[in-house]
Design an enzyme around this catalytic site. Sequence first.
Site: not given
Ligand SMILES: NC(=O)c1ccc[n+]([C@@H]2O[C@H](COP(=O)([O-])OP(=O)(O)OC[C@H]3O[C@@H](n4cnc5c(N)ncnc54)[C@H](O)[C@@H]3O)[C@@H](O)[C@H]2O)c1
Length: 323
Positions: A198, A211
């Site tokens: 991230s 985080y």
């Molecule tokens: N959205 C943002 O702003 C952002 C920014 C930078 C990095 N990220 C990273 O990108 C990745 C995806 O983020 P996102 O925004 O799509 O999140 P999201 O919450 O939309 O989706 C995350 C998914 O992970 C699944 N999940 C959570 N815990 C789990 C577990 N124990 N076992 C299996 N699956 C599990 C959830 O059910 C969900 O479907 C993450 O690693 C996040 O840290 C996101």
Amino acid sequence: MENQVRRAQAGFENDVNSMGVRLYNLIILLVDIIVVNIKWILYTIESVYHIFSPPPEVDVRGEIVLITGAAHGIGKELALQYARRGAIVVCWDINEKGNIETCDEIKAQGGKAYHYVCDVTKRQEILDVAEKVKKEVGIVSILVNNAGIMPCHPLLQHTEKEITTMYQINVLAHFWMIQAFLPDMIEKNRGHIVALSSCAGLFGLKNLVPYCGTKFAVRGYMQALQEELRADSRNPNVKFTTIYPYMVDTGLCKRPHARFEHLLKLVKPEEAAASIIEAQRRGIEEASVPRRYYYLEKYGRLFPRKAMVLVTDLLDTGVHSDL
Ligand SMILES: NC(=O)c1ccc[n+]([C@@H]2O[C@H](COP(=O)([O-])OP(=O)(O)OC[C@H]3O[C@@H](n4cnc5c(N)ncnc54)[C@H](O)[C@@H]3O)[C@@H](O)[C@H]2O)c1
């Protein structure tokens, strides 16, 4: 007398020999330094050239791509877009309903997808589901460690459970996934591991202390793993891509804010996924989404922290507490 002369001669020859060895070692060292300098310049020119003319995108048709967290957000978009590019997609998530929906959408588009329920906090469950995937789908060639959570408030208000679970999902699960799938990649001498860090893995941000720790950890272990495989005598052809997205509009960031909203607007999940897939296909080792933040961090580190704090205050972007 004769013995003394012989000993003096032998001593002189030893001196000459050791001087010769020292001179030889010095020449080798000089050659090494010259080669390193020339390669340094060439690699720098190459990396600047690649900013303007990136390497071509490899074909992912027929590749088996496993994505964790495929039920929602970036993971879901990655699954849909990899499938559109002809990959066979293996979707893992703790959320069975959402995961089935992702696979149904892929199949409705004419793509191939398989869904598995897996709680990635559980190492044994990961290993068991991995075995099932190998039997039912085949050998995974692209692994995307995407699932993640982001509780967002001051460190002193984080519970022990929140912090522990965050490290289990955002970091430890990556290790278990890699232990499950990397051996096959090494054996087949082909594979690609993609990890979602991230921008919080590039810059420390308030309300995101644990985080940020997890996302800096992703950067660290990916670099270390790459080094470990580089030193492996089998010289495995396994590639690595670490991704640093800015805030993406998936709902994960509950209360985002930015002073210059038009300049620093939330990234759409479709754009984030397209950019991640492009980085993987081009074999880019580290990429932010959008790309410019990665360079901001790289050059920012050349300056004193106080100077970068000025930029942080000027941009005033981040997340408010979700409490
Ligand atoms: N959205 C943002 O702003 C952002 C920014 C930078 C990095 N990220 C990273 O990108 C990745 C995806 O983020 P996102 O925004 O799509 O999140 P999201 O919450 O939309 O989706 C995350 C998914 O992970 C699944 N999940 C959570 N815990 C789990 C577990 N124990 N076992 C299996 N699956 C599990 C959830 O059910 C969900 O479907 C993450 O690693 C996040 O840290 C996101």
